[in-house]
Design a protein around this motif. Structure first.
Motif, PDB file in Angstrom:
ATOM      1  N   SER A  68       0.879  -1.170   0.000  1.00 52.81           N
ATOM      2  CA  SER A  68       0.000   0.000   0.000  1.00 52.81           C
ATOM      3  C   SER A  68       0.916   1.219   0.000  1.00 52.81           C
ATOM      4  O   SER A  68       2.134   1.076   0.171  1.00 52.81           O
ATOM      5  CB  SER A  68      -0.893  -0.006   1.242  1.00 52.81           C
ATOM      6  OG  SER A  68      -0.168   0.405   2.377  1.00 52.81           O
ATOM      7  N   PRO A  69       0.373   2.414  -0.141  1.00 51.23           N
ATOM      8  CA  PRO A  69       1.243   3.599  -0.039  1.00 51.23           C
ATOM      9  C   PRO A  69       1.981   3.679   1.298  1.00 51.23           C
ATOM     10  O   PRO A  69       3.051   4.264   1.392  1.00 51.23           O
ATOM     11  CB  PRO A  69       0.262   4.759  -0.201  1.00 51.23           C
ATOM     12  CG  PRO A  69      -0.827   4.193  -1.046  1.00 51.23           C
ATOM     13  CD  PRO A  69      -0.975   2.765  -0.569  1.00 51.23           C
ATOM     14  N   ALA A  70       1.439   3.021   2.343  1.00 49.87           N
ATOM     15  CA  ALA A  70       2.077   3.039   3.663  1.00 49.87           C
ATOM     16  C   ALA A  70       3.050   1.884   3.873  1.00 49.87           C
ATOM     17  O   ALA A  70       3.713   1.822   4.899  1.00 49.87           O
ATOM     18  CB  ALA A  70       1.005   3.006   4.754  1.00 49.87           C
ATOM     19  N   GLY A  71       3.130   0.961   2.922  1.00 51.13           N
ATOM     20  CA  GLY A  71       4.036  -0.169   3.053  1.00 51.13           C
ATOM     21  C   GLY A  71       3.316  -1.490   2.857  1.00 51.13           C
ATOM     22  O   GLY A  71       2.163  -1.530   2.439  1.00 51.13           O
ATOM     23  N   ILE A  90      -5.982  -6.208   4.349  1.00 52.36           N
ATOM     24  CA  ILE A  90      -6.016  -5.697   5.716  1.00 52.36           C
ATOM     25  C   ILE A  90      -4.582  -5.353   6.109  1.00 52.36           C
ATOM     26  O   ILE A  90      -3.633  -5.993   5.663  1.00 52.36           O
ATOM     27  CB  ILE A  90      -6.652  -6.683   6.719  1.00 52.36           C
ATOM     28  CG1 ILE A  90      -5.882  -8.003   6.760  1.00 52.36           C
ATOM     29  CG2 ILE A  90      -8.107  -6.921   6.399  1.00 52.36           C
ATOM     30  CD1 ILE A  90      -6.361  -8.932   7.864  1.00 52.36           C
ATOM     31  N   GLU A  91      -4.455  -4.327   6.931  1.00 54.31           N
ATOM     32  CA  GLU A  91      -3.124  -3.872   7.339  1.00 54.31           C
ATOM     33  C   GLU A  91      -2.494  -4.765   8.388  1.00 54.31           C
ATOM     34  O   GLU A  91      -1.288  -4.952   8.404  1.00 54.31           O
ATOM     35  CB  GLU A  91      -3.190  -2.446   7.878  1.00 54.31           C
ATOM     36  CG  GLU A  91      -3.534  -1.436   6.826  1.00 54.31           C
ATOM     37  CD  GLU A  91      -3.529  -0.033   7.382  1.00 54.31           C
ATOM     38  OE1 GLU A  91      -2.450   0.420   7.812  1.00 54.31           O
ATOM     39  OE2 GLU A  91      -4.593   0.589   7.383  1.00 54.31           O
TER      40      GLU A  91
END
Length: 105
Positions: A68-71, A90-91
């Protein structure tokens, strides 16, 4: 991603919770894993949502990483067909029924 190799980029164009849909731009290394995605689509088209789907998707889940853009995300379900991709993720990994890491029975 497969290890350190970028396999392609998804540009999200539509969100239909929990699925995100978009265009897929493959990198040269995607050709090696494309048969995995083809096998998953064949299982879906045959409505084989049991061992056949699980066996087909296992290579994707075990060998690839979705960023994701966050990793990196903890878990994902990704489909790719031609220039289209749809996925959900899911993160954080599922904590299981007792709040500990692991799978649910």
């Amino acid at each position: 991603m497969r290890q350190d190799a970028l396999l392609g980029t998804i540009t999200v164009e539509e969100a239909d919770f929990p699925w995100l849909h978009g265009s897929f731009a493959p990198e040269p290394g995607f050709a090696e894993v494309k048969p995995w995605f083809d096998a998953v689509l064949a299982a879906v088209e045959a409505e084989a949502y049991d061992e056949r789907f699980d066996a087909a998707y296992a290579s994707i889940a075990e060998s690839l990483t979705l960023l994701s853009p966050a990793g990196p995300v903890a878990e994902f379900l990704l489909h790719i067909e031609g220039g289209a991709a749809w996925f959900r993720w899911i993160e954080e990994p599922d904590a299981g029924p007792e709040g500990e890491g692991g799978e649910r029975a």
